[in-house]
Design a protein around this motif. Structure first.
Motif, short mmCIF file in Angstrom:
data_model
loop_
_atom_site.label_atom_id
_atom_site.label_comp_id
_atom_site.label_asym_id
_atom_site.label_seq_id
_atom_site.Cartn_x
_atom_site.Cartn_y
_atom_site.Cartn_z
N PHE A 104 -5.74 -3.78 6.40
CA PHE A 104 -4.26 -4.13 6.62
C PHE A 104 -4.17 -5.65 6.47
CE2 PHE A 104 -4.04 -0.22 9.05
CZ PHE A 104 -2.92 0.23 8.84
N THR B 242 -0.15 6.85 20.45
CA THR B 242 0.99 7.51 20.63
C THR B 242 1.82 7.45 19.34
OG1 THR B 242 2.03 5.24 20.78
CG2 THR B 242 1.28 6.36 22.71
N GLY B 243 1.49 7.12 18.31
CA GLY B 243 1.97 7.25 16.96
C GLY B 243 3.01 5.99 16.80
N LEU B 244 3.10 5.14 17.60
CA LEU B 244 4.22 4.10 17.77
C LEU B 244 3.45 2.89 17.51
CD1 LEU B 244 6.13 5.38 20.86
CD2 LEU B 244 6.88 5.57 18.45
N THR C 5 -10.51 1.05 5.80
CA THR C 5 -9.00 0.69 5.61
C THR C 5 -8.83 -0.76 5.77
OG1 THR C 5 -8.01 2.72 6.69
CG2 THR C 5 -6.61 0.93 6.63
N ASP D 223 -3.74 12.35 11.57
CA ASP D 223 -4.35 13.39 12.28
C ASP D 223 -3.99 13.52 13.77
OD1 ASP D 223 -5.97 15.31 13.60
OD2 ASP D 223 -8.09 14.68 12.30
N ALA E 278 -8.23 -0.28 13.99
CA ALA E 278 -9.68 -0.34 13.39
C ALA E 278 -10.71 -0.04 14.00
CB ALA E 278 -9.67 -1.58 12.99
N ILE F 76 -12.68 5.99 8.80
CA ILE F 76 -12.32 6.93 8.21
C ILE F 76 -11.44 7.03 7.03
CG2 ILE F 76 -12.96 8.41 10.44
CD1 ILE F 76 -9.84 8.63 10.81
N LYS G 192 -10.35 2.29 16.84
CA LYS G 192 -10.47 3.81 17.11
C LYS G 192 -10.43 4.77 15.90
CE LYS G 192 -5.72 3.71 18.35
NZ LYS G 192 -4.46 4.11 18.92
N TYR G 193 -10.30 4.22 14.78
CA TYR G 193 -10.28 5.42 13.53
C TYR G 193 -11.62 4.71 12.76
CZ TYR G 193 -5.81 6.61 15.04
OH TYR G 193 -4.65 6.96 15.68
N ILE H 162 2.68 5.57 7.54
CA ILE H 162 2.02 5.29 8.87
C ILE H 162 3.05 4.34 9.75
CG2 ILE H 162 -0.22 5.59 8.20
CD1 ILE H 162 -0.29 2.71 7.20
N MET I 3 -7.57 6.60 5.21
CA MET I 3 -6.33 7.48 5.14
C MET I 3 -6.15 8.07 3.60
SD MET I 3 -3.79 5.33 7.46
CE MET I 3 -4.37 3.86 7.16
#
Ligand code: ADP
Length: 481
Positions: A471, A441-443, A469, A431, A383, A413, A385-386, A423, A415
């Motif tokens: 969650f 890392t996308g993990l 966003t 991105d 939250a 930003i 970071k983006y 995700i 999604m």
């Protein structure tokens, strides 16, 4: 897996073979026994009805002899006519024996004048008329006591014996023909039963064979091959569940391959950068100290990145391991959230992001401290970071009697709609460059998702591009293993 199914199919095959044997035995044995029974009764009936008829004939002959006074006169055209008719029609030999056991009449003319003291003759003189049947010699013998007059007959005064012998070779002949006929019918039935059994055996085994062959192919790794099956409902059901399992295996195989290629790619990227940076330093002579420092700083950043990818990967692999268990404790969730926010506040401050915690009630739940802290950290970190400069992140905690609800909303930003279903996949990033810049890392979300699932909870996402966003995590208050 396919070995088990093959064994199962083999079992069905042998079971079918046993059923086949039973069909053959049930089809052949009763028919064979029936044939034997039928022939015996057929012969018995023929002989019995012949005996009945011959008895009548002999009584008629006896009466003719008595009424024509034959025993006194020893000649009578009526008796002669009767005897010759019996001889022609029934293939019989007639002898008339007088009181002195002398044969007075023999239609074969062989024994006339001779003495005949056979057992049946003696019995007849005693008033016991006899009927004898010799299967071996194929004849029926009837012995009847005679009297010279009807009056004597009534008083049982016997003056002679009527001995009639009839050949029944024709019956044997008849039975033999019948036996031949039933044998042919029996052989035809056998052939039909065997043929039907063998053909049905082939037809029955065909779907099994086809399916076994398909399973053999799967053994070689062709998960996308369709199993060949038709015929039995049970077999179709088995095949469908195998196919379902194969599809699952195919998906797993594909996702494993994709994972391996993603991991290789992700791990290679920082190493490539490090190599490029190091190479350019080596190739240049008299590198200025600032440039050297700058490049070395970049190299360290890449090493850090490589390190965080490996750390995340290890965490994820550990979470996905079935043997991994939770260390469940009763935890004060409000305290946990506050601790995470405290730790992340400096990072948020860098972008002047407001970090708010809304707690609706004190919540304590049975959870794994380390893993749930990791979940909250990941969501809040993302939250931040983006997010945009001067944005906000709101964390709220609420509970009902069954679950606690943790909501992490941001003014970031957001999604695009189509990204939302991906995700939680490993290495997925909306991105790539932006995520890379922020050290992603996308993990993170994969790890988050797995940790929540381990707690038997779930996670939902709501997002709009450019707006932000949210969650929402729902976790049971009481852990039920
Ligand atoms: P990463 O390490 O790249 O952050 P994650 O698994 O944590 O990986 O997240 C996957 C992707 O989901 C991110 O790359 C980002 O594109 C998107 N994402 C996650 N959280 C947010 C958020 N709060 N706002 C916008 N995008 C997000």
């Amino acid at each position: 897996m396919s070995d088990i199914i093959k064994n199962m199919l083999d079992f069905f095959k042998s079971l079918r073979f046993i059923v086949l044997i039973i069909i053959l035995l049930v089809g052949i044995i009763p028919v064979t026994f029936f044939k034997i029974y039928y022939l015996n009764t057929y012969e018995d009936n023929l002989i019995q009805s012949r005996i009945d008829r011959l008895k009548k004939v002999s009584v008629v002959t006896k009466n003719t002899i008595i009424t024509s006074d034959y025993m006194n006169t020893q000649s009578s055209s009526a008796v002669d006519a009767e005897l010759s008719q019996v001889a022609t029609v029934f293939n019989g030999r007639t002898m008339i024996i007088d009181k002195a056991f002398k044969v007075v009449k023999d239609t074969y003319s062989l024994n006339e004048g001779n003495i005949c003291m056979s057992e049946s003759v003696i019995q007849s003189f005693r008033g016991q008329n006899t009927v004898q049947y010799s299967e071996e010699k194929s004849y029926i013998e009837i012995a009847l006591a005679l009297s010279s007059s009807e009056k004597n007959m009534e008083e049982n005064l016997f003056d002679g014996v009527l001995l009639m012998t009839f050949s029944i070779k024709d019956i044997s002949e008849d039975v033999k023909q019948e036996r031949d006929r039933t044998n042919i019918i029996l052989i035809i039935i056998w052939i039909v039963v065997i043929t039907v059994a063998v053909i049905s055996q082939l037809l029955i085994s065909r779907p099994f064979k086809k399916m076994a062959a398909s399973i053999d192919d799967v053994k070689l790794g062709q998960f996308d091959r369709r199993l060949s099956y038709d015929g039995y409902t049970e077999l179709i059901e088995v095949a469908e569940s195998i196919e379902h399992m194969m599809n699952r295996m195919k998906e797993l195989d594909e996702s494993r391959q994709e994972f391996v290629s993603n991991v290789s790619h992700e791990l290679k990227t920082p190493i490539t950068s490090i190599k490029v940076l190091a190479d350019s330093l080596i190739m240049q002579e008299n590198v200025p100290a600032e440039m050297y420092r700058e490049f070395m700083t970049d190299i360290v950043a890449e090493i850090d990145r490589e390190n965080s990818i490996i750390t995340d990967l290890l965490t994820l692999v550990k979470l996905e391991k079935k043997t991994e268990t939770l260390k469940i404790e009763k935890i004060n969730v409000n305290g946990m959230v506050e601790l995470v926010l405290k730790r992340l506040r400096p990072i948020a401050a860098k972008k002047n992001i407001e970090l708010v915690f809304e707690s609706f009630r004190p919540v304590s739940a049975e959870i794994d401290d380390v893993k749930m802290t990791m979940v909250i950290s990941n969501l809040v970190e993302n939250a931040i970071k983006y997010n945009i400069l001067d944005g906000w992140v709101r964390v709220s905690l609420n509970a009902d009697y069954q679950y606690f609800y943790l909501k992490v909303s941001d003014s970031g930003i957001g999604m695009p709609e189509e990204a939302l279903s991906h995700i939680f996949e490993r290495f997925y990033r909306v991105d790539k460059t932006r995520s890379r810049e922020t050290g992603g890392t996308g993990l993170g979300l994969s790890i988050t998702y797995n940790a929540i699932i381990m707690h038997k909870g779930d996670i939902k996402v709501h997002s709009k591009e450019g707006e932000g966003t949210t969650f929402t995590v729902r976790v049971p208050l009481v852990y039920a293993p």
